[in-house]
Design a protein around this motif. Sequence first.
Motif, short mmCIF file in Angstrom:
data_model
loop_
_atom_site.label_atom_id
_atom_site.label_comp_id
_atom_site.label_asym_id
_atom_site.label_seq_id
_atom_site.Cartn_x
_atom_site.Cartn_y
_atom_site.Cartn_z
N LEU A 104 1.42 -1.20 0.02
CA LEU A 104 0.10 -0.24 -0.31
C LEU A 104 0.96 0.81 -0.20
O LEU A 104 0.30 2.36 -0.03
CB LEU A 104 -1.23 0.09 1.50
N GLY A 105 1.75 1.38 0.57
CA GLY A 105 2.73 2.22 0.43
C GLY A 105 2.64 3.50 1.31
O GLY A 105 3.31 4.52 1.06
N ILE A 106 2.41 3.44 2.85
CA ILE A 106 1.71 3.65 3.42
C ILE A 106 3.27 4.66 4.18
O ILE A 106 3.75 3.83 4.58
CB ILE A 106 1.06 3.08 4.92
N ARG A 107 3.23 5.76 4.61
CA ARG A 107 4.15 6.96 5.07
C ARG A 107 3.67 7.06 6.43
O ARG A 107 4.60 7.49 6.74
CB ARG A 107 4.05 7.85 4.38
N THR A 108 2.55 6.98 6.41
CA THR A 108 2.48 7.88 7.70
C THR A 108 1.37 6.82 8.21
O THR A 108 0.11 6.46 8.22
CB THR A 108 1.84 9.03 7.86
#
Length: 358
Positions: free
Chosen positions: A159-163
Amino acid sequence: MTNGGCPAPDGRPDLRKIDPVSTTARNAAVIEELTLDREPDGRLRVRWSVAGPSDQVELAIGRSAEGIDHQPATTVAADAGEAVLEAPPGTGRVFVSASAGGAGAAVAGERRILLAGPVNFRDLGGYPTADGRRVRWGRVFRADALVFTDEDLAVFGDLGIRTVYDLRSSFERDTTPNRFDQSAPPRVELLPLVSEDPSANPLDGFDSDNGENFLEHLYVNILERSAINFGRILSGLSQEQDLPAVFHCAAGKDRTGMVSSVLLSILGVDLEVILADYELTSQYRTTEHVQASVQRMGEVQNLAPEVVAGILRAPRWAMESALTKVGERYGGFDRYLTGPAGADPAVPDRLRKNLLRA
């Protein structure tokens, strides 16, 4: 106000049927509904309805929410209403686009992210706004506690979640810690929306044995007493470099539901759609999760089972009442965000710029 898609039998919008629809000429065929669900065998069931003259629907499939990598899958009679497709090879999320009569394509993704640990992890993308835009897919997610299996970690990584915005108290975090891949963890912001005192009883000062009434009381208090943390969360979600992001609490219903509701309100999503999104939790929580919550609340708060049952529901009226009271008090949620929530005046417009598309 937008109508939020095709109503369910009780007149409420069915959020599985809300999908991005491109603007088309008035008399052109338009895909009004498009849903994507995964079958137990891994295949994809696509359902649609068409408004306007069209004999066929063209379906394409890919991994991007924008449809840029979609490859033709099949052409089906428009009145068939559904088709079953093989999932494309590889890993990652699947999106389907559909067009009829040469008109602009609609795109739908799997709203719920299927995981072994979290059961209420879902994408807020695709919802329509009053000005004809749509919430972008894959930018903001809402969830319950992020208690991942090894397989979940791989899905989460895709999902590439950064935060991550953790809305739980320190007591909850210690009791049920989140699990991330320590080699490349996302940035985690701890922004509790409840008291940090584990002995605090949220029912103190509330004189009622009706659990649903308590929820309405709780939601208003959360919005009022934790306004600054709402401002911090939404300010973060307005920053493109910090996206994609997920916010979550323990069950993904109350605190997470409040943040979702305020965010979608600011984005211009119709209230009926916001309330239907809130209600989705009731579909996704398993019997085991509900029973565990009943036991825990009964032991910790010494509550009667009927009170606990009301608290664990997702009553539409309670959320609607809380949003209406607080929204009217501050003249809308843009003003709530830049007033008691303490956000910069540019944040509401920045949220709309970064989270909406035509």
